[in-house]
Enzyme design. Structure first.
Site, PDB file in Angstrom:
ATOM      1  N   LYS A  53      -3.945  52.564  45.044  1.00 17.93           N
ATOM      2  CA  LYS A  53      -4.809  53.414  45.879  1.00 17.93           C
ATOM      3  C   LYS A  53      -4.254  54.840  45.929  1.00 17.93           C
ATOM      4  O   LYS A  53      -5.003  55.814  45.864  1.00 17.93           O
ATOM      5  CB  LYS A  53      -4.901  52.849  47.305  1.00 17.93           C
ATOM      6  CG  LYS A  53      -5.752  51.595  47.383  1.00 17.93           C
ATOM      7  CD  LYS A  53      -5.608  50.853  48.703  1.00 17.93           C
ATOM      8  CE  LYS A  53      -6.312  49.505  48.613  1.00 17.93           C
ATOM      9  NZ  LYS A  53      -6.003  48.569  49.675  1.00 17.93           N
ATOM     10  N   GLN A  97      -3.805  47.705  55.282  1.00 19.52           N
ATOM     11  CA  GLN A  97      -3.775  46.698  54.212  1.00 19.52           C
ATOM     12  C   GLN A  97      -3.643  45.291  54.802  1.00 19.52           C
ATOM     13  O   GLN A  97      -2.795  45.036  55.652  1.00 19.52           O
ATOM     14  CB  GLN A  97      -2.586  47.007  53.275  1.00 19.52           C
ATOM     15  CG  GLN A  97      -2.486  46.108  52.065  1.00 19.52           C
ATOM     16  CD  GLN A  97      -3.637  46.276  51.078  1.00 19.52           C
ATOM     17  OE1 GLN A  97      -4.209  47.355  50.934  1.00 19.52           O
ATOM     18  NE2 GLN A  97      -4.008  45.198  50.405  1.00 19.52           N
ATOM     19  N   ASP A 120     -12.961  50.792  54.820  1.00 17.94           N
ATOM     20  CA  ASP A 120     -13.013  49.426  54.272  1.00 17.94           C
ATOM     21  C   ASP A 120     -14.355  48.759  54.589  1.00 17.94           C
ATOM     22  O   ASP A 120     -14.707  47.751  53.985  1.00 17.94           O
ATOM     23  CB  ASP A 120     -11.930  48.564  54.954  1.00 17.94           C
ATOM     24  CG  ASP A 120     -10.740  48.289  54.058  1.00 17.94           C
ATOM     25  OD1 ASP A 120     -10.922  48.251  52.832  1.00 17.94           O
ATOM     26  OD2 ASP A 120      -9.639  48.089  54.602  1.00 17.94           O
TER      27      ASP A 120
HETATM   28  N1  GUN Z   1      -6.374  43.185  51.011  1.00 19.07           N
HETATM   29  C1  GUN Z   1      -7.029  42.720  49.917  1.00 19.07           C
HETATM   30  N2  GUN Z   1      -8.155  43.413  49.706  1.00 19.07           N
HETATM   31  C2  GUN Z   1      -8.240  44.332  50.693  1.00 19.07           C
HETATM   32  C3  GUN Z   1      -9.175  45.349  51.014  1.00 19.07           C
HETATM   33  O1  GUN Z   1     -10.208  45.554  50.347  1.00 19.07           O
HETATM   34  N3  GUN Z   1      -8.878  46.101  52.101  1.00 19.07           N
HETATM   35  C4  GUN Z   1      -7.776  45.898  52.851  1.00 19.07           C
HETATM   36  N4  GUN Z   1      -7.592  46.679  53.910  1.00 19.07           N
HETATM   37  N5  GUN Z   1      -6.887  44.965  52.588  1.00 19.07           N
HETATM   38  C5  GUN Z   1      -7.116  44.189  51.509  1.00 19.07           C
END
Ligand code: GUN
Length: 283
Positions: A53, A97, A120
């Site tokens: 990211k 996350q 998200d």
């Molecule tokens: N963990 C796995 N996929 C995601 C996601 O799309 N967003 C977040 N915040 N955590 C994750």
């Protein structure tokens, strides 16, 4: 027949080049999109996602801050950190996350994020808007899948879409987005009986199970579109999806690979949501 492979990696690159131009234009207007990512603990898979990211944000010229918190962080401490970011006008998007350590209630954390900064798309307000087909931040993996289908002009309206897996992050929302596009949607999961009967009638199959080789070509309808959301590491260290790519490729019309499929699109849609958040907040 051999399917056309939909490389999310290529589409993601094109989209990121367009976003880079957009970010340059926004900066000229004094809008500086900024994402803040919070990572609690040091799970290696989460660390690797987070670093992907960061790199993608750098590429498009967006600021991306990373806040690392220890595994022992309490729920209150995390909520306080989120409240601070909610009130920080320079932060447009907040991503915590997942998964979080056991002492922290994930739902409480999701609900602590300002829905206007919830890039998200996990906050109940944003999920409700998605459900009622209102403009909102769409969860990144489902949004990426929809963007991939549209990039190939794959017809969704009136088609039988089968989603295997019912997680809050992928399965449930991707089914909803396909329904919003007028597909007839069926969800299959670990308690579904005679799953093969659903699979063999699916025009669009979304597989988000988390088991290597869960689906083989034998089970699918000739000409189906197969979207593989799985990311599984085999004992020899290689990454593979939930679909047996070689056999499925011979039956499907379109198929996504792993790696270079859905994964790069997820991150790209996160950037897109963050740019949108920055634009919304500048109004
Ligand atoms: N963990 C796995 N996929 C995601 C996601 O799309 N967003 C977040 N915040 N955590 C994750």
């Amino acid at each position: 027949m051999s399917a056309e492979v939909i490389y999310g990696s290529e589409l993601a690159e094109q989209l990121r080049i367009e976003m880079k131009k957009e970010v340059t234009t926004l900066k000229e207007k004094g809008i500086h999109p900024k994402l803040t990512v919070i990572l609690v603990g040091d799970d290696p898979a989460s660390k690797s996602y987070v670093s992907g990211k960061q790199k993608a944000s750098d590429f498009v010229g967006m600021t991306s801050d990373l806040i690392l918190l220890p595994e022992s962080t309490s729920e209150d401490e995390l909520v306080q950190m989120i409240t601070k970011l909610n009130n920080d006008e320079t932060v447009n998007g907040i991503l915590v996350q997942l998964p979080l350590p056991d002492q922290i209630n994930e739902q409480k954390i999701i609900e602590a994020i300002d829905p206007n900064k919830d890039v998200d798309g996990f906050h109940p307000i944003n999920i409700g808007k998605m459900l009622t087909n209102q403009e909102t931040f769409l969860p990144c993996t489902p949004y990426g899948i929809l963007t991939m289908l549209k990039s190939k002009n794959i017809e969704i309206s009136g088609k039988n879409a089968v989603v295997i897996g019912r997680s809050n992050i992928v399965g449930k929302p991707v089914g909803q987005l396909l329904l919003n596009e007028h597909a007839t949607v069926t969800y299959c999961h670990s308690r579904t009986k005679d799953m093969e009967n659903y699979i063999k009638n699916a025009d669009i199959l979304i597989v988000a199970v988390g088991k290597a080789h869960f689906l083989t070509g034998e089970a699918i309808k000739p000409g189906a579109t197969v979207i593989d959301v799985g990311v599984n590491r085999l004992p020899n260290g290689t990454l593979t999806g939930d679909v047996d790519f070689e056999t499925a490729k011979e039956k499907a019309a379109y198929i996504t690979p792993v790696p270079k499929g859905v994964g790069p699109m997820t991150i790209t849609m996160l950037l897109k949501n963050t740019i949108q958040a920055a634009k919304n907040q500048s109004k």
